[in-house]
Motif scaffolding. Structure first.
Motif, PDB file in Angstrom:
ATOM      1  N   LYS A 198      -4.372 -32.677  20.302  1.00  0.00           N
ATOM      2  CA  LYS A 198      -4.732 -33.853  19.499  1.00  0.00           C
ATOM      3  C   LYS A 198      -4.970 -33.564  18.027  1.00  0.00           C
ATOM      4  CE  LYS A 198      -9.620 -33.650  20.900  1.00  0.00           C
ATOM      5  NZ  LYS A 198     -10.698 -34.401  21.586  1.00  0.00           N
ATOM      6  N   ARG A 199      -5.321 -32.329  17.668  1.00  0.00           N
ATOM      7  CA  ARG A 199      -5.586 -32.035  16.263  1.00  0.00           C
ATOM      8  C   ARG A 199      -4.447 -31.287  15.585  1.00  0.00           C
ATOM      9  NH1 ARG A 199     -11.988 -30.271  16.060  1.00  0.00           N
ATOM     10  NH2 ARG A 199     -12.834 -32.395  15.844  1.00  0.00           N
ATOM     11  N   PHE A 200      -3.341 -31.077  16.287  1.00  0.00           N
ATOM     12  CA  PHE A 200      -2.229 -30.332  15.687  1.00  0.00           C
ATOM     13  C   PHE A 200      -1.673 -31.048  14.463  1.00  0.00           C
ATOM     14  CE2 PHE A 200       2.399 -29.346  15.483  1.00  0.00           C
ATOM     15  CZ  PHE A 200       2.270 -28.025  15.060  1.00  0.00           C
ATOM     16  N   SER A 201      -1.749 -32.356  14.434  1.00  0.00           N
ATOM     17  CA  SER A 201      -1.212 -33.106  13.291  1.00  0.00           C
ATOM     18  C   SER A 201      -1.894 -32.721  11.988  1.00  0.00           C
ATOM     19  CB  SER A 201      -1.361 -34.611  13.529  1.00  0.00           C
ATOM     20  OG  SER A 201      -2.738 -34.962  13.660  1.00  0.00           O
ATOM     21  N   GLN A 202      -3.138 -32.230  12.054  1.00  0.00           N
ATOM     22  CA  GLN A 202      -3.840 -31.827  10.842  1.00  0.00           C
ATOM     23  C   GLN A 202      -3.455 -30.419  10.397  1.00  0.00           C
ATOM     24  OE1 GLN A 202      -7.826 -33.312  10.277  1.00  0.00           O
ATOM     25  NE2 GLN A 202      -7.885 -34.007  12.406  1.00  0.00           N
ATOM     26  N   LEU A 203      -2.930 -29.626  11.308  1.00  0.00           N
ATOM     27  CA  LEU A 203      -2.460 -28.280  10.986  1.00  0.00           C
ATOM     28  C   LEU A 203      -0.971 -28.248  10.676  1.00  0.00           C
ATOM     29  CD1 LEU A 203      -2.868 -25.186  10.865  1.00  0.00           C
ATOM     30  CD2 LEU A 203      -2.649 -25.143  13.371  1.00  0.00           C
ATOM     31  N   GLU A 204      -0.214 -29.127  11.285  1.00  0.00           N
ATOM     32  CA  GLU A 204       1.254 -29.098  11.229  1.00  0.00           C
ATOM     33  C   GLU A 204       1.830 -29.039   9.816  1.00  0.00           C
ATOM     34  OE1 GLU A 204       4.995 -31.327  13.442  1.00  0.00           O
ATOM     35  OE2 GLU A 204       3.083 -32.392  13.198  1.00  0.00           O
ATOM     36  N   PRO A 205       1.284 -29.762   8.814  1.00  0.00           N
ATOM     37  CA  PRO A 205       1.886 -29.710   7.474  1.00  0.00           C
ATOM     38  C   PRO A 205       1.896 -28.315   6.851  1.00  0.00           C
ATOM     39  CG  PRO A 205       0.397 -31.582   7.656  1.00  0.00           C
ATOM     40  CD  PRO A 205       0.185 -30.752   8.878  1.00  0.00           C
ATOM     41  N   TYR A 206       1.094 -27.405   7.373  1.00  0.00           N
ATOM     42  CA  TYR A 206       0.994 -26.061   6.800  1.00  0.00           C
ATOM     43  C   TYR A 206       1.759 -25.010   7.599  1.00  0.00           C
ATOM     44  CZ  TYR A 206      -3.024 -28.406   4.659  1.00  0.00           C
ATOM     45  OH  TYR A 206      -3.844 -29.296   3.992  1.00  0.00           O
ATOM     46  N   VAL A 207       2.371 -25.400   8.719  1.00  0.00           N
ATOM     47  CA  VAL A 207       2.964 -24.433   9.641  1.00  0.00           C
ATOM     48  C   VAL A 207       4.426 -24.163   9.290  1.00  0.00           C
ATOM     49  CG1 VAL A 207       3.590 -23.970  12.040  1.00  0.00           C
ATOM     50  CG2 VAL A 207       1.388 -25.041  11.511  1.00  0.00           C
ATOM     51  N   LEU A 208       4.734 -22.878   9.076  1.00  0.00           N
ATOM     52  CA  LEU A 208       6.114 -22.456   8.836  1.00  0.00           C
ATOM     53  C   LEU A 208       6.804 -22.056  10.133  1.00  0.00           C
ATOM     54  CD1 LEU A 208       5.602 -20.228   5.646  1.00  0.00           C
ATOM     55  CD2 LEU A 208       6.567 -22.535   5.738  1.00  0.00           C
ATOM     56  N   SER A 209       6.068 -21.433  11.025  1.00  0.00           N
ATOM     57  CA  SER A 209       6.619 -21.027  12.327  1.00  0.00           C
ATOM     58  C   SER A 209       5.463 -20.829  13.293  1.00  0.00           C
ATOM     59  CB  SER A 209       7.429 -19.734  12.211  1.00  0.00           C
ATOM     60  OG  SER A 209       6.589 -18.640  11.863  1.00  0.00           O
ATOM     61  N   GLN A 210       5.791 -20.810  14.583  1.00  0.00           N
ATOM     62  CA  GLN A 210       4.759 -20.610  15.597  1.00  0.00           C
ATOM     63  C   GLN A 210       5.313 -19.815  16.760  1.00  0.00           C
ATOM     64  OE1 GLN A 210       4.332 -24.973  16.106  1.00  0.00           O
ATOM     65  NE2 GLN A 210       4.642 -24.592  18.299  1.00  0.00           N
ATOM     66  N   HIS A 211       4.441 -19.021  17.370  1.00  0.00           N
ATOM     67  CA  HIS A 211       4.828 -18.185  18.506  1.00  0.00           C
ATOM     68  C   HIS A 211       3.676 -18.151  19.509  1.00  0.00           C
ATOM     69  CE1 HIS A 211       8.329 -16.567  16.337  1.00  0.00           C
ATOM     70  NE2 HIS A 211       7.536 -16.447  15.288  1.00  0.00           N
ATOM     71  N   ASP A 212       4.014 -18.057  20.788  1.00  0.00           N
ATOM     72  CA  ASP A 212       2.991 -17.822  21.795  1.00  0.00           C
ATOM     73  C   ASP A 212       2.340 -16.469  21.523  1.00  0.00           C
ATOM     74  OD1 ASP A 212       3.585 -20.213  23.051  1.00  0.00           O
ATOM     75  OD2 ASP A 212       4.957 -19.282  24.506  1.00  0.00           O
TER      76      ASP A 212
END
Length: 286
Positions: free
Chosen positions: A179-193
């Motif tokens: 639910k809070r990923f939308s507040q982090l998403e604008p800053y994310v370049l890539s993601q990994h497990d």
């Protein structure tokens, strides 16, 4: 019995041979300086703005900046005699001086320590290039401890605006799909497990991590605009600053494992009390 001092080294003292050579030259015992672990000095960046005649070039300094920055190095236990030798080696108080600092150790714990910084009157207004030998002492010392050289190479370009750590480990409501990923998403370049050593606790509507010997599963986010991102995440997680005892979550630095390798990253650990009954056994919030 005099208590040992906890010293943070970030320059030539990352090279054991450099320390031993100085001790031999000055008839001192080098063994009173004992390394504990790799560590991070919070709220500082590396800079070359002091010319050392002994080093025949620039020598390293750490300069205060905001809490989104951290400088890698190592923590040492130093006994009374070795401390006197270390003070002499650093030219304190005429060239470098002692400074009380906050340091994050390899287990993500915040520790009080001492380091040395260049005296104000010795600081030059422009970049002081270190010799290749001196640069190599620091570069190799960081590499040997599994620490990044990004901050060192930025200092070699006389640039300090980009934090050395540009990753964030998340494990709860900030993960993709939560639910809070939308507040982090604008800053994310890539993601990994990814995983971190610790225990995940169920706190109701969200989880909290405590560092330890278990496994917490989450995601490693590579960040753009790191300072803006961390300021936003600090407000979400209730982190009020290093050394405070009234934060909901504390921000710290941890060693993260991914399929692509090991990465040092910021993360948030729960600052409150927990018990074993709240542990999420499989370490997964989902």
């Amino acid at each position: 019995m005099t208590q040992n001092r906890l010293y943070f080294g970030y320059g030539s003292n990352l090279d054991w041979n450099d320390w031993v050579q100085y001790c031999e030259k000055n008839n001192a015992n080098p063994n009173g300086l004992k390394e504990r672990e790799p560590a991070w000095l919070v709220g500082h960046h590396l800079k070359f703005h002091y010319h050392s005649r002994g080093r025949k070039g620039g020598a390293a300094d750490v300069v205060s900046i905001n809490d989104c920055h951290a400088t890698p190095g190592a923590l040492f236990d130093v006994d009374h005699d070795a401390w006197s030798t270390l003070v002499a080696k650093e030219g304190a108080p005429n060239y470098y001086e002692e400074k009380d600092v906050l340091v994050i150790d390899s287990n993500g714990r915040l520790r009080e320590g001492i380091t040395f910084v260049v005296c104000d009157e010795r600081i030059k207004p422009d970049f002081q290039r270190p010799t290749e030998v001196y640069h190599g002492l620091i570069h190799n010392g960081l590499r040997e401890r599994g620490l990044p050289v990004k901050g060192l190479e930025m200092a070699m370009q006389h640039a300090f605006d980009t934090p050395t750590i540009n990753h964030l480990f998340v494990y709860g409501t900030l993960m993709s799909g939560q639910k809070r990923f939308s507040q982090l998403e604008p800053y994310v370049l890539s993601q990994h497990d990814a995983t971190v050593q610790g225990h995940l606790h169920h706190l109701g509507a969200y989880p909290g991590m405590k560092l330890g010997d278990g496994v917490v599963h989450g995601q490693l986010m590579e960040l753009d605009r790191v300072e803006a991102c961390l300021e936003r995440m600090d407000s979400i997680e209730g982190f009020l600053g290093f050394g405070r005892n009234d934060s909901l979550f504390d921000r710290t630095i941890v060693h993260v494992e991914t399929e692509q390798g090991h990465v040092w990253a910021w993360t948030y650990v729960y600052a409150g009390d927990v018990d074993d009954e709240s542990i999420i056994v499989d370490g997964r919030w989902r």
